[in-house]
Write an enzyme that holds these catalytic residues in place. Structure first.
Site, mmCIF file in Angstrom:
data_model
loop_
_atom_site.group_PDB
_atom_site.id
_atom_site.type_symbol
_atom_site.label_atom_id
_atom_site.label_comp_id
_atom_site.label_asym_id
_atom_site.label_seq_id
_atom_site.Cartn_x
_atom_site.Cartn_y
_atom_site.Cartn_z
ATOM 1 N N CYS A 2 0.715 -1.116 -0.142
ATOM 2 C CA CYS A 2 0.042 -0.179 0.078
ATOM 3 C C CYS A 2 0.855 1.290 -0.232
ATOM 4 C CB CYS A 2 -0.713 0.016 1.123
ATOM 5 S SG CYS A 2 -1.774 -1.525 1.674
ATOM 6 N N ARG A 27 2.994 1.229 -7.918
ATOM 7 C CA ARG A 27 3.076 -0.014 -6.925
ATOM 8 C C ARG A 27 1.983 -0.838 -6.993
ATOM 9 N NH1 ARG A 27 6.241 1.100 -2.267
ATOM 10 N NH2 ARG A 27 4.829 0.231 -1.051
ATOM 11 N N TRP A 73 -3.586 -1.871 -1.130
ATOM 12 C CA TRP A 73 -3.512 -3.110 -1.723
ATOM 13 C C TRP A 73 -3.945 -4.265 -0.891
ATOM 14 C CZ3 TRP A 73 -1.776 -5.626 -6.194
ATOM 15 C CH2 TRP A 73 -1.390 -6.965 -6.260
ATOM 16 N N ASN A 99 0.064 0.727 6.479
ATOM 17 C CA ASN A 99 0.827 -0.335 5.402
ATOM 18 C C ASN A 99 1.441 -1.271 6.290
ATOM 19 O OD1 ASN A 99 0.326 1.647 3.555
ATOM 20 N ND2 ASN A 99 2.713 1.759 3.055
ATOM 21 N N GLY A 100 1.066 -2.576 5.965
ATOM 22 C CA GLY A 100 1.619 -3.756 6.476
ATOM 23 C C GLY A 100 0.683 -4.749 7.055
ATOM 24 N N GLU A 481 13.388 -23.343 -12.077
ATOM 25 C CA GLU A 481 13.156 -21.991 -12.110
ATOM 26 C C GLU A 481 14.229 -21.104 -12.390
ATOM 27 O OE1 GLU A 481 10.685 -19.955 -12.030
ATOM 28 O OE2 GLU A 481 11.422 -18.392 -10.901
ATOM 29 N N LYS A 485 14.217 -18.188 -15.230
ATOM 30 C CA LYS A 485 14.533 -16.655 -15.039
ATOM 31 C C LYS A 485 15.552 -16.329 -15.941
ATOM 32 C CE LYS A 485 12.038 -15.817 -13.138
ATOM 33 N NZ LYS A 485 10.913 -16.107 -12.437
ATOM 34 N N GLU A 488 14.232 -15.982 -19.634
ATOM 35 C CA GLU A 488 13.171 -14.953 -19.588
ATOM 36 C C GLU A 488 13.606 -13.374 -19.685
ATOM 37 O OE1 GLU A 488 10.662 -14.943 -16.158
ATOM 38 O OE2 GLU A 488 9.279 -13.963 -17.287
ATOM 39 N N HIS A 504 22.358 -39.787 -19.933
ATOM 40 C CA HIS A 504 21.261 -40.422 -21.067
ATOM 41 C C HIS A 504 21.175 -39.458 -22.255
ATOM 42 C CE1 HIS A 504 20.453 -43.528 -18.102
ATOM 43 N NE2 HIS A 504 20.505 -42.658 -17.189
ATOM 44 N N LYS A 603 3.197 -9.289 -18.020
ATOM 45 C CA LYS A 603 3.144 -9.746 -16.632
ATOM 46 C C LYS A 603 1.902 -10.615 -16.335
ATOM 47 C CE LYS A 603 4.360 -9.816 -12.528
ATOM 48 N NZ LYS A 603 5.358 -10.388 -12.088
HETATM 49 O O1 M6R Z 1 0.301 -14.945 -12.602
HETATM 50 P P1 M6R Z 1 0.735 -16.322 -12.778
HETATM 51 O O2 M6R Z 1 1.372 -16.642 -11.390
HETATM 52 O O3 M6R Z 1 -0.295 -17.218 -12.907
HETATM 53 O O4 M6R Z 1 1.611 -16.233 -14.015
HETATM 54 C C1 M6R Z 1 2.244 -17.431 -14.541
HETATM 55 C C2 M6R Z 1 3.371 -17.241 -15.459
HETATM 56 O O5 M6R Z 1 2.818 -16.491 -16.368
HETATM 57 C C3 M6R Z 1 4.597 -16.512 -14.772
HETATM 58 O O6 M6R Z 1 5.167 -17.163 -13.644
HETATM 59 C C4 M6R Z 1 5.624 -16.291 -15.700
HETATM 60 O O7 M6R Z 1 6.355 -17.611 -15.885
HETATM 61 C C5 M6R Z 1 6.666 -15.347 -15.078
HETATM 62 N N1 M6R Z 1 6.802 -14.279 -15.981
HETATM 63 C C6 M6R Z 1 8.183 -16.010 -14.812
HETATM 64 O O8 M6R Z 1 8.939 -15.216 -14.571
#
Ligand code: M6R
Length: 608
Positions: A2, A27, A73, A99-100, A481, A485, A488, A504, A603
């Site tokens: 927030c 934010r 938020w 906030n918090g 993961e 990252k 991406e 393998h 996003k």
């Molecule tokens: O909002 P969500 O967690 O459902 O999103 C899922 C994926 O689109 C999201 O995690 C995507 O893989 C990220 N950009 C990874 O950093």
């Protein structure tokens, strides 16, 4: 999270506050409100964008030269007019923005309700305004000091009261707060952008400090009343840098917010004695948790990777079979769902179309659905039967970091709660894991201190066309993961591989100088992981080992090492992923990429 703004001076507070709140829009928020003093405290607040609040204000302006404002938020209670801040006490004499998270709000609320106080929202924050009214002793500052002795959790507070007009009282604990110093006017903000238009001279409050603002003075003291002599910090950042809290990108800011996100996601979900997980959110679904013979975890991208970690935790702790599915596949494969099936969907945004479709399909087939999401009131949250929120705060950067680690915490809590319900583990074993969870914030901070070393490694590998992440068991889940990252945001091709599977086929790709990141945090398969590391090393790979502090054997087997603090093996992913996030970040920076907005990605993916 927030946003807070406060103003005291000779201008119309409403205009200053609205402008300040607009500077915090980046934010994310779901509602906004103001309280302004002019003989009495008046509040205008509404769910929705700041524009909606402005429409309200154009119909009934708040006149006065002192006030506080907030963008919310949602955490406790849906986005709604009632749940928006500021919150007044019953008599309307105190207005509070917060906030918090107040961890013990239910306890305080019950006490106050027993005394006859009536609440008008579902928020944790509203307890503060009633508490102030209850404790008021003729001195506003002393009353605030008494009130903060009673509350537990994280808070940045700005308070005004009709009893002591001409003062804004602010307090900070684990939630940021800055005081802006002007001439004949002073400001408060949860972040520098909120006040930067007016002043570059700020005091940055530390935990347990409070500031009392009048038009002409700012007095800083501890919550015990000892005066604090603080230096003014001169902000040299421009607005764009200020939005990022002085960091170069939102991504690195969000990586640094993980200790706080851990604390918030754990807040109020652990019993006072630290021996049990308390998840009120799961009480209604408790019978199914006890009886379930199968759990599906369904999600996309990073959230899917959190699901894979959860499979290990859930199966090991609660002894129930778990299948993890990519949401875009799940609904087309005719999964076997019975009345003893629980489906857990994970989504940071709560709006991912594939995840939502899987949720709907599961419900159609009669499953109970538990959602883990970061956004209160999102589609996933609204449509699921039960919801556990990750209190990571808004995530701006496309690449998910703090949302992922908060999902892990929420999933560990779920696994522990299920273990309690199914009585699969002793109280001591559960308490041991809870203690591990509680240490995560500090341990994450220690890892962040090693960022210089990870940066140097990232710069070295940034010109390589390809990289491998290897690990076994739950370490492999983290590799997936780390690899996502890196792809991406740095656009470097990478593959995550179960270390034992390399021989393998994939081992053919290892040649002189190929970078390999090897995670080795799991004692049970440690020796086997080391053998796999040696396999790639003898074929010329340059290996960065990610291991547990004090691991000399790993140090001898690889070219470079990054250590994470010792924790329970099941919890290791919440720490070992942090060096990989930093690696992806610094590689992306080294390649000159648009870190926060990687090409081709959004996003929130709201199309199938
Ligand atoms: O909002 P969500 O967690 O459902 O999103 C899922 C994926 O689109 C999201 O995690 C995507 O893989 C990220 N950009 C990874 O950093």
């Amino acid at each position: 999270m927030c946003g807070i703004v406060g103003y005291i001076g000779d201008k119309q507070a409403q205009d200053v506050l609205i402008n300040g709140l607009k500077k915090l829009e980046y934010r994310g928020y779901d509602s906004a409100g103001l309280a302004v003093y002019n003989g009495s405290v008046k509040v205008n607040k509404a769910k929705g964008r700041i524009d909606q609040l402005e429409t309200l204000l154009s119909e009934s302006p708040l006149e006065g030269t002192m006030g506080i404002g907030h963008t919310r938020w949602a955490t406790h209670g849906q986005p709604s007019d009632e749940n928006s801040h500021p919150h007044l006490d019953q008599s309307g004499k105190f207005a509070v923005v917060h906030n918090g998270i107040i961890e013990n709000y239910l306890e305080i609320k019950e006490e106050l309700m027993a005394k006859g106080y009536q609440f008008s929202s579902e928020t944790d924050s509203e307890v503060i305004s009633h508490l102030l009214a209850d404790l008021y002793n003729g001195n506003l500052v002393a009353t605030v000091q008494e009130a903060v002795k009673k509350i537990k959790g994280a808070y940045a507070l700005a308070i005004i009261s009709e009893y002591d007009p001409g003062k804004i009282v602010t307090v900070r604990f684990d939630s940021p707060l800055v005081i802006g110093v002007g001439e004949g006017e002073n400001f408060v903000g949860s972040d520098i952008p909120a006040i930067l238009e007016h002043t570059r001279n700020v005091y940055i409050l530390e935990n347990n400090e409070m500031a009392v603002l009048t038009r002409d003075s700012v007095e800083i003291m501890t919550v015990d009343g000892s005066i604090v002599a603080k230096d003014v910090f001169r902000v040299e950042w421009d607005m764009v840098q200020a939005e990022k809290g002085g960091y170069e990108h939102f991504l690195i800011k969000e990586i640094h917010e993980q200790p706080r996100a851990f604390r918030d996601t754990l807040a109020s979900r652990i019993s006072e004695d630290g021996r049990r997980v308390v998840l009120k959110e799961l009480e209604q679904g408790r019978d199914l948790l006890k009886e379930a013979d199968k759990i599906f975890i369904v999600a996309c991208g990073t959230s899917y990777h959190a699901g894979i970690v959860a499979k290990y935790a859930m199966e090991q702790l609660a002894r129930v079979p778990v299948e993890v599915d990519v949401a875009s596949e799940f609904r087309y494969r005719n999964p076997i769902i019975t009345d003893r099936t629980l489906v857990i969907v994970i989504s940071q945004s709560g709006e991912t179309a594939d995840t939502l479709a899987a949720l709907r399909e599961s419900k159609k087939q009669g499953a109970r659905v538990l959602a883990i999401t970061n956004v209160v009131g999102s589609s996933v949250a609204r449509e699921a039967d039960d919801v556990i929120y990750t209190w990571a705060g808004p995530e701006v950067s496309v690449a998910s970091t703090k949302a992922y680690t908060s999902q892990l915490v929420a999933l560990y809590l779920t696994a522990l709660y299920t273990a309690q319900v199914r009585e699969t583990h002793s109280e001591d074993e559960i308490a041991d894991l809870i203690s591990g969870l509680q240490q995560l914030p500090e341990q994450a901070e220690a890892i962040l201190e090693q960022k210089g070393q990870i940066k140097a490694y990232a710069e070295k590998i940034s010109s390589h066309p390809s990289l491998f992440f290897i690990g076994r068991g739950i370490d492999y889940a983290v590799c997936m993961e780390g690899s996502l990252k890196l792809k991406e945001i740095s656009y470097i091709h990478s593959e995550a591989y179960p270390a034992g599977e390399l021989k393998h086929g994939t081992l053919a790709l290892i040649e002189e100088g190929v970078p390999v990141v090897a995670i080795a945090t799991q004692p049970e398969i440690y020796e086997k992981t080391i053998s796999n590391i040696v396999e790639v090393k003898t074929r010329g790979a340059h290996v960065l080992g990610v291991g547990t502090e004090g691991d000399r054997e790993l140090e001898k087997s690889v070219d470079e090492t990054v250590f994470v603090p010792k924790t329970h093996p099941l919890l290791a992913p919440a720490l070992s992923v942090i060096p990989l996030q930093l690696l992806a970040y610094y590689a992306s920076v080294a390649r000159g990429n648009d870190v926060d907005k990687p090409r081709n990605l959004a996003k929130s993916v709201t199309v199938e």
